[in-house]
Design an enzyme around this catalytic site. Structure first.
Site, short mmCIF file in Angstrom:
data_model
loop_
_atom_site.label_atom_id
_atom_site.label_comp_id
_atom_site.label_asym_id
_atom_site.label_seq_id
_atom_site.Cartn_x
_atom_site.Cartn_y
_atom_site.Cartn_z
N THR A 172 0.85 -1.18 0.00
CA THR A 172 0.00 0.00 0.00
C THR A 172 0.89 1.24 0.00
O THR A 172 1.95 1.24 0.62
CB THR A 172 -0.98 0.00 1.19
N HIS A 229 1.71 -11.31 14.29
CA HIS A 229 2.61 -11.92 15.26
C HIS A 229 2.16 -13.32 15.70
O HIS A 229 2.91 -14.01 16.39
CB HIS A 229 2.78 -11.02 16.48
#
Length: 181
Positions: A94, A151
């Site tokens: 992006t 994560h």
């Protein structure tokens, strides 16, 4: 005319090859690793942000990437991208810099496990080591780059390795071109 997005796509593919855990997706509580690179490009559309992937971007030339991104951008503005063209990406890039944005925290495009965010490139003062304890302040074009990771799947070491490969690849475009021959 080549823009810089094709370079980021190709450099990201090189980094994904080096750190394959970032080219994965969460599917039914399982982790699925991909051996192809469908790189999603976040594009502002008529009804908001869309992320069509460049299918098999590892097989595309720089020019093909730029043409496909331009096509997506044109069709996104008029809401002409079909729903099936918005699915199946393996990694997203992006670019908030296109709108003047600097540092930001992009949101991972689920079920992907990582996203690369690009800020606006600006001339900034940089301290360069001239050797023998001499330093010089010089202008250099700098671009904020951020990598957000899931994560549950990856750790900071994976992100750092990815960014190191990305930066090394972008700083040596000749090597990037040669890797595609």
């Amino acid at each position: 005319k080549l823009g810089f997005m094709s370079f980021f796509v190709k450099a990201s593919i090189e980094a994904l090859k080096a750190i394959p855990g970032l080219n994965a997706e969460i599917r039914d509580q399982s982790l699925v690793y991909r051996n192809y690179y469908d790189i999603g490009i976040a594009i502002g559309g008529g009804k908001g942000l869309v992320v069509p992937p460049l299918r098999n971007a590892e097989r595309m030339s720089f020019a093909d990437i730029e043409l496909k991104i331009a096509d997506f951008a044109t069709r996104a503005k008029t809401n002409k991208i079909r729903p099936e063209e918005l699915q199946g990406g393996t990694f997203t890039i992006t670019n908030a810099g296109a709108m003047g944005g600097g540092f930001f925290a992009p949101i991972i495009n689920y079920p992907e496990v990582a996203i690369l965010g690009l800020g606006q490139a600006r001339m900034q003062p940089v301290v360069r080591d001239q050797g023998k304890g001499d330093f010089q302040i010089v202008p250099r074009l700098m671009m904020p780059v951020v990598l957000c990771i899931d994560h549950r799947v990856l750790d900071g070491a994976d992100a750092i390795k990815f960014l190191r490969v990305l930066v090394d690849t972008l700083e040596d475009p000749d090597e990037l071109f040669l890797s595609m021959v």
